[in-house]
Design a protein around this motif. Sequence first.
Motif, PDB file in Angstrom:
ATOM      1  N   ASN A   1       0.861  -1.179   0.000  1.00  0.00           N
ATOM      2  CA  ASN A   1       0.000   0.000   0.000  1.00  0.00           C
ATOM      3  C   ASN A   1       0.892   1.221   0.000  1.00  0.00           C
ATOM      4  O   ASN A   1       1.896   1.258   0.698  1.00  0.00           O
ATOM      5  CB  ASN A   1      -0.904   0.021   1.233  1.00  0.00           C
ATOM      6  CG  ASN A   1      -1.973  -1.046   1.156  1.00  0.00           C
ATOM      7  OD1 ASN A   1      -2.879  -0.954   0.348  1.00  0.00           O
ATOM      8  ND2 ASN A   1      -1.852  -2.072   1.982  1.00  0.00           N
ATOM      9  N   SER A   2       0.507   2.226  -0.773  1.00  0.00           N
ATOM     10  CA  SER A   2       1.315   3.443  -0.819  1.00  0.00           C
ATOM     11  C   SER A   2       0.419   4.669  -0.942  1.00  0.00           C
ATOM     12  O   SER A   2      -0.711   4.591  -1.425  1.00  0.00           O
ATOM     13  CB  SER A   2       2.310   3.397  -1.978  1.00  0.00           C
ATOM     14  OG  SER A   2       1.637   3.371  -3.213  1.00  0.00           O
ATOM     15  N   PHE A   3       0.949   5.798  -0.501  1.00  0.00           N
ATOM     16  CA  PHE A   3       0.295   7.090  -0.643  1.00  0.00           C
ATOM     17  C   PHE A   3       0.363   7.519  -2.105  1.00  0.00           C
ATOM     18  O   PHE A   3       1.336   7.235  -2.797  1.00  0.00           O
ATOM     19  CB  PHE A   3       1.013   8.120   0.246  1.00  0.00           C
ATOM     20  CG  PHE A   3       0.560   9.526   0.027  1.00  0.00           C
ATOM     21  CD1 PHE A   3      -0.615   9.985   0.604  1.00  0.00           C
ATOM     22  CD2 PHE A   3       1.289  10.390  -0.775  1.00  0.00           C
ATOM     23  CE1 PHE A   3      -1.046  11.284   0.392  1.00  0.00           C
ATOM     24  CE2 PHE A   3       0.868  11.702  -0.988  1.00  0.00           C
ATOM     25  CZ  PHE A   3      -0.308  12.139  -0.399  1.00  0.00           C
ATOM     26  N   ALA A   4      -0.675   8.222  -2.564  1.00  0.00           N
ATOM     27  CA  ALA A   4      -0.687   8.710  -3.942  1.00  0.00           C
ATOM     28  C   ALA A   4      -1.249  10.125  -4.001  1.00  0.00           C
ATOM     29  O   ALA A   4      -2.095  10.509  -3.192  1.00  0.00           O
ATOM     30  CB  ALA A   4      -1.525   7.795  -4.821  1.00  0.00           C
ATOM     31  N   TRP A   5      -0.762  10.897  -4.956  1.00  0.00           N
ATOM     32  CA  TRP A   5      -1.273  12.229  -5.280  1.00  0.00           C
ATOM     33  C   TRP A   5      -1.544  12.236  -6.777  1.00  0.00           C
ATOM     34  O   TRP A   5      -0.793  11.633  -7.547  1.00  0.00           O
ATOM     35  CB  TRP A   5      -0.237  13.295  -4.922  1.00  0.00           C
ATOM     36  CG  TRP A   5      -0.595  14.651  -5.424  1.00  0.00           C
ATOM     37  CD1 TRP A   5      -1.431  15.542  -4.826  1.00  0.00           C
ATOM     38  CD2 TRP A   5      -0.171  15.265  -6.642  1.00  0.00           C
ATOM     39  NE1 TRP A   5      -1.543  16.679  -5.591  1.00  0.00           N
ATOM     40  CE2 TRP A   5      -0.769  16.530  -6.718  1.00  0.00           C
ATOM     41  CE3 TRP A   5       0.666  14.860  -7.685  1.00  0.00           C
ATOM     42  CZ2 TRP A   5      -0.576  17.393  -7.785  1.00  0.00           C
ATOM     43  CZ3 TRP A   5       0.858  15.729  -8.743  1.00  0.00           C
ATOM     44  CH2 TRP A   5       0.253  16.983  -8.782  1.00  0.00           C
ATOM     45  N   TYR A   6      -2.603  12.906  -7.192  1.00  0.00           N
ATOM     46  CA  TYR A   6      -2.918  12.941  -8.617  1.00  0.00           C
ATOM     47  C   TYR A   6      -3.437  14.309  -9.041  1.00  0.00           C
ATOM     48  O   TYR A   6      -3.948  15.081  -8.225  1.00  0.00           O
ATOM     49  CB  TYR A   6      -3.930  11.855  -8.983  1.00  0.00           C
ATOM     50  CG  TYR A   6      -5.355  12.105  -8.519  1.00  0.00           C
ATOM     51  CD1 TYR A   6      -6.380  12.215  -9.442  1.00  0.00           C
ATOM     52  CD2 TYR A   6      -5.690  12.214  -7.178  1.00  0.00           C
ATOM     53  CE1 TYR A   6      -7.683  12.434  -9.042  1.00  0.00           C
ATOM     54  CE2 TYR A   6      -6.985  12.419  -6.770  1.00  0.00           C
ATOM     55  CZ  TYR A   6      -7.981  12.532  -7.703  1.00  0.00           C
ATOM     56  OH  TYR A   6      -9.277  12.752  -7.302  1.00  0.00           O
ATOM     57  N   ALA A   7      -3.286  14.610 -10.325  1.00  0.00           N
ATOM     58  CA  ALA A   7      -3.807  15.832 -10.924  1.00  0.00           C
ATOM     59  C   ALA A   7      -4.026  15.564 -12.409  1.00  0.00           C
ATOM     60  O   ALA A   7      -3.316  14.757 -13.017  1.00  0.00           O
ATOM     61  CB  ALA A   7      -2.832  16.993 -10.745  1.00  0.00           C
ATOM     62  N   GLY A   8      -5.023  16.219 -12.969  1.00  0.00           N
ATOM     63  CA  GLY A   8      -5.277  16.004 -14.384  1.00  0.00           C
ATOM     64  C   GLY A   8      -6.317  16.944 -14.933  1.00  0.00           C
ATOM     65  O   GLY A   8      -6.814  17.842 -14.243  1.00  0.00           O
ATOM     66  N   ALA A   9      -6.658  16.727 -16.196  1.00  0.00           N
ATOM     67  CA  ALA A   9      -7.650  17.546 -16.892  1.00  0.00           C
ATOM     68  C   ALA A   9      -8.408  16.671 -17.882  1.00  0.00           C
ATOM     69  O   ALA A   9      -7.885  15.677 -18.379  1.00  0.00           O
ATOM     70  CB  ALA A   9      -6.960  18.689 -17.635  1.00  0.00           C
TER      71      ALA A   9
END
Length: 174
Positions: free
Chosen positions: A119-127
């Motif tokens: 299990n790991s931390f995640a950050w995301y961004a998009g359009a």
Amino acid sequence: MTPLSKASLRLCVAGLLLLSGTCFAQSWGTVGAGYIYQTTEGPRGGWTSSNGWYLLPTFNINKNIGVNADFANFYSKGQNIHVDLFGPYHAFGNKTRFTPFVFTGVGRIRDSKAGVVNNSFAWYAGAGTFIRLTRWVSFETIPSEYVINTAGGNVGNNFVARAGFAITIPKHAQ
């Protein structure tokens, strides 16, 4: 009955504040689902790809601002990746059939391969863009999304693209 902790109380107050803004939204939100593709940079620089499905419920706070939950599953060569991400989004509403939007958020990635689960931390961004087909159905495309995760203490770069359909949930029948 045990009293709420301070963190739980803060979460409830934040939720009520978010819900109080929904009177300005024209719909409750959307539920999108479809195909998702991901390419991932490995720890030694090699790139792998995987395919899967996604479910993307979005709750509108007002006409342009909302929050979403992003659930996805990827499959490739004995590996199963499950993603749970949450965050805000902004739609650039207009009077055409095309509605561009941007989003960001945080969450977790569960990766299982050969019986080992990480299990790991995640950050995301998009359009992406909604293309309205009917009053309640839209084609949803997210051609650019970046996800960073921290599996095994390493920073992983992931690029994602998706396409599917979204159903608008109206506040009342019109």
